[in-house]
Design an enzyme around this catalytic site. Structure first.
Site, short mmCIF file in Angstrom:
data_model
loop_
_atom_site.label_atom_id
_atom_site.label_comp_id
_atom_site.label_asym_id
_atom_site.label_seq_id
_atom_site.Cartn_x
_atom_site.Cartn_y
_atom_site.Cartn_z
CB SER A 270 -0.90 0.00 1.23
OG SER A 270 -0.14 0.31 2.38
CE LYS A 271 -3.09 5.52 -1.17
NZ LYS A 271 -4.15 6.50 -1.22
NE ARG A 272 -1.86 5.24 6.11
CZ ARG A 272 -3.02 5.12 5.49
NH1 ARG A 272 -3.25 4.07 4.74
NH2 ARG A 272 -3.96 6.04 5.61
CG ASP A 273 3.31 -1.12 2.89
OD1 ASP A 273 3.24 -1.19 4.12
OD2 ASP A 273 2.51 -1.68 2.12
#
Length: 518
Positions: A270-273
Site C-alpha cells: 500500500s501507499k503507506r509502506d
RNA sequence: GGCCCGUUCGUCUAGGGGUUAGGACAUCUCCCUUUCACGGAGGAAACACGAGUUCGAUUCUCGUACGGGCUACCA
C-alpha cells in the site's frame, strides 16, 4: 488518488479482445502486463476513467495517471487523453448509458429496485454480526427486505413516485454453479447462493464498477479483462451480468493478476509502506491536493523508467529464459500470459536498485553527462564556460564514476573532487601512512611531473613508480597518500586516469596545497 | 466466521513423475584492483505438512497448516 482509472486494450479485428485496468502505484505493474497482452495480440490500448464514485474524486489524479503512463513508456491508443470512436471515456459522462442497461435487466427480471437505506442495511449487518453470521443481500434474504421483489407493484410505484431513493440490484439465480475460465488460473467456479445481489445502479444514478465495466467493455469492444486478484470474488457476478444481458458470446477473456505484497510483514503493498520503509510506491511524485501530503516517486528518486518497468514486469512474470533485462518492446516480444505467476509477489526495493544500476550501465556516458551537468554546476558553482563543465570533461568523469554508483544522480556529489580542489584530507590515511621522509618523494614527483612533456595516465603511473624506486619506496607505501593529496579522499575513481583527467597543472597545484598541510 | 485464490532458497523465480532442483537480488569467501566499486570464480541457502495414486513424487489427487484477497450504494 483513489480515483478509479481503467485501461483497456481492444483488438480492432474484433477477434480476441482484451481490457486492462490499473491505478497508480505498484499497480503500474498490472498496466504493463495489460499492455503486453494487448500489443502481443496486436490490439489497441485503451484508457478509460472509472470515476463513478463521486465521493472519491481527486483533482489531478486523471492527469497524474496519464503522465505516469507516459513516463513508463505506455502509449495510449484510444481513450480519455487521445479520444476515439467510443468516446466519452469517462464513466461519469456515460451515466445514461448504464441506466439503460440496468433497466434492461429490470425488464427481463434479472434486476430489481431496492429501497433499503444505508442505515437499515447497516443494522442488518450488525444483527448478523451479533449472531456471528454475515449479512448478505441475496437470495436468502432478499424477500424479507425492502425491494420490488418483496413489495407489491403498487407499493413500488408509490415509493418511486414519492422520489424515495433506490438502487438497482442484480437478482442472482439460486442453486447454480457459475464457472468460468481465467486465463491465468484456469477453471474457477462459485456457488451462486453465495453470490450477493450486487448493486448495479447507485441511488445517485451512477453505476457501480460491476455494471459499468461490463457495459463499457462490451461497447468499447474490449477483448481481455485483466485486473487484480482482488476482483476474483466478484467475477461470478460479472459472468452473470453478461449472461442476463445476453452478451455471453461477447464477454471478454478474464485474467486475474497476482497482487504486489509488502516487502516485510503481510498484506498487499500500500501507499503507506513506501514512506514507512523508505522506497517510493508511486511512479511520479504525488502531492495529495487535499491533505498536501507528498509521496515520493520513482522518477524523482532517480530511477529510469526502463528500470521501473523492467522491475515491475519481472514481478509475477518471467520470460521462461534467463534474460532479465528487458525494455518495453523486448518485454512485449517475449511476453506470454502462460508465464504469469499465480501467487502474489513480495516487492523487493533492493532488487529495484539493481535494475536501475543495470540500466545506468547501459546509458551512454555522453547522455549521462548532459543530464548531470546542471547538478554539477549548482553543486560546485562552476559556470558553464569552464572546461570542467564541457561535454568532454563531464563525459570522462561519468566514465570514471559509472561503475561506482547505482544512480547517475549520485555522480556529482560522489565525484565532487573531480571538479573542485579538496579542502579536507582523509586523516585516517594520513595518520596511518604519512612519514616526514616521504616529503622528498613527493617533491621529486612534483618536479618530474613538471618536467614531463606528455601527460596521460600511463606516463603518470610510470613517473610515479620511478620516483618511488629512486626513493627506495614501494609504490604501495605512497600511493594511497598520493590519492588523498589529490582528491582528499581515501577512495574514489581509478587513480591515474583521474590524474590524466585533472591535468598536469591541477595535479601539481593540489599536490602543493596538500604538502603544505602535512 | 464464510467464500475464493495461492504455497520451490531470506526475496523474485525456472522446472516438472525419475534433475547434482537451475538463474537473479541479497549474503559469505576468493580473484582482479597497491583504494572503493565494477567484473570474474566459488560457498551457504528451497520443493509447507500428511495421506493417496505410482515401480517412483517437489511435480498428479485429497486433506491439513499457513499466506493473500473478498465479504460496501469503493474500485
Amino acid at each position: 488518488m483513489q480515483q478509479n482509472l481503467f485501461y483497456a486494450a481492444k483488438n480492432k479485428n474484433t477477434i480476441c479482445p482484451q481490457p486492462h485496468r490499473a491505478t497508480t502505484h505498484g499497480r503500474c505493474a498490472h498496466s504493463i502486463i495489460r499492455l503486453a497482452v494487448c500489443k502481443k495480440n496486436g490490439g489497441d490500448f485503451l484508457l478509460r476513467i472509472e470515476d463513478t464514485d463521486q465521493n472519491r474524486f481527486v483533482p489531478g489524479a486523471e492527469q497524474y495517471i496519464i503522465d505516469a503512463l507516459h513516463w513508463c513508456g505506455i502509449t495510449i491508443d484510444e481513450g480519455v487523453s487521445v479520444g476515439g470512436t467510443h468516446a466519452p471515456y469517462r464513466q461519469s459522462e456515460r451515466k445514461e448509458v448504464y441506466r439503460s442497461y440496468a433497466m434492461q435487466l429490470v425488464a427481463s427480471g434479472n434486476a430489481y429496485y431496492a429501497f433499503d437505506t444505508a442505515e437499515q442495511l447497516e443494522q442488518q449487518r450488525k444483527n448478523a454480526e451479533e449472531k456471528k453470521e454475515t449479512f448478505s443481500y441475496g437470495s436468502a434474504t432478499r424477500m424479507s427486505l425492502n425491494n420490488s421483489l418483496a413489495l407489491t407493484v403498487e407499493e413500488v410505484k408509490e415509493l418511486i413516485s414519492k422520489n424515495v431513493p433506490y438502487v438497482i440490484r442484480l437478482k442472482v439465480q439460486e442453486n447454480e454453479t457459475i464457472t468460468f475460465t481465467d486465463l491465468i488460473r484456469g477453471e474457477v467456479s462459485f456457488d451462486s447462493n453465495l453470490v450477493d445481489d450486487k448493486v448495479l445502479l447507485k441511488s445517485d444514478g451512477m453505476p457501480t464498477y460491476h455494471l459499468a465495466h461490463i457495459v463499457d467493455d462490451y461497447l468499447m469492444e474490449i477483448t481481455h479483462a485483466i485486473r487484480g486478484e482482488e476482483w476474483l470474488p466478484s467475477a461470478p457476478a460479472h459472468i452473470l451480468i453478461y449472461r442476463y444481458l445476453g452478451l455471453t458470446a461477447q464477454m471478454p477473456h478474464y485474467a486475474h493478476l497476482p497482487l504486489l505484497l509488502k516487502p516485510d510483514g503481510k498484506g498487499k503493498l500500500s501507499k503507506r509502506d513506501g514512506d514507512r520503509l523508505g522506497f517510493p510506491v508511486f511512479p511520479l511524485e504525488w502531492k495529495d491536493p487535499t491533505t498536501g501530503e507528498v509521496s515520493s516517486g520513482y522518477r524523482e528518486n532517480g530511477y529510469y523508467p526502463e528500470a521501473f518497468v523492467n522491475m515491475l514486469a519481472m514481478l509475477g512474470w518471467n520470460p521462461g529464459t534467463e534474460q532479465e533485462i528487458f525494455n518495453m518492446n523486448e518485454l512485449i516480444a517475449a511476453f506470454s500470459i502462460d508465464h504469469v505467476h499465480k501467487a502474489g509477489a513480495r516487492f523487493d526495493p533492493e532488487k529495484t536498485k539493481w535494475y536501475n544500476t543495470q540500466w545506468m550501465l547501459r546509458q551512454s556516458d555522453e547522455d549521462i553527462a548532459k543530464r548531470i551537468k546542471p547538478m554539477v554546476a549548482s553543486l560546485t558553482g562552476i559556470t558553464t564556460d569552464d572546461v570542467r563543465l564541457s561535454d568532454s570533461f563531464l563525459t570522462a568523469c561519468v566514465a570514471l564514476l559509472k561503475p561506482r554508483v547505482q544512480f547517475e544522480k549520485e555522480m556529482p556529489e560522489k565525484g565532487l573532487y573531480l571538479f573542485i580542489e579538496p579542502t579536507e584530507y582523509d586523516q585516517t590515511v594520513i595518520s596511518k601512512k604519512w612519514k616526514p621522509e616521504f616529503k622528498d618523494f613527493f617533491k621529486m614527483l612534483s618536479d618530474e611531473f613538471t618536467a614531463s612533456n606528455e601527460w596521460n595516465s600511463q606516463i603518470a603511473e610510470q613517473t610515479f613508480k620511478a620516483a618511488a624506486e629512486k626513493n627506495n619506496l614501494k609504490p604501495g607505501e605512497v600511493l594511497q597518500l598520493f590519492r588523498v593529496f589529490v582528491s582528499g579522499q581515501a577512495q574514489g575513481v581509478d587513480l591515474f586516469p583521474m590524474i590524466q583527467l585533472l591535468g598536469k597543472n591541477q595535479v601539481l597545484k593540489r599536490l602543493e596545497s596538500a604538502l603544505k598541510l602535512v
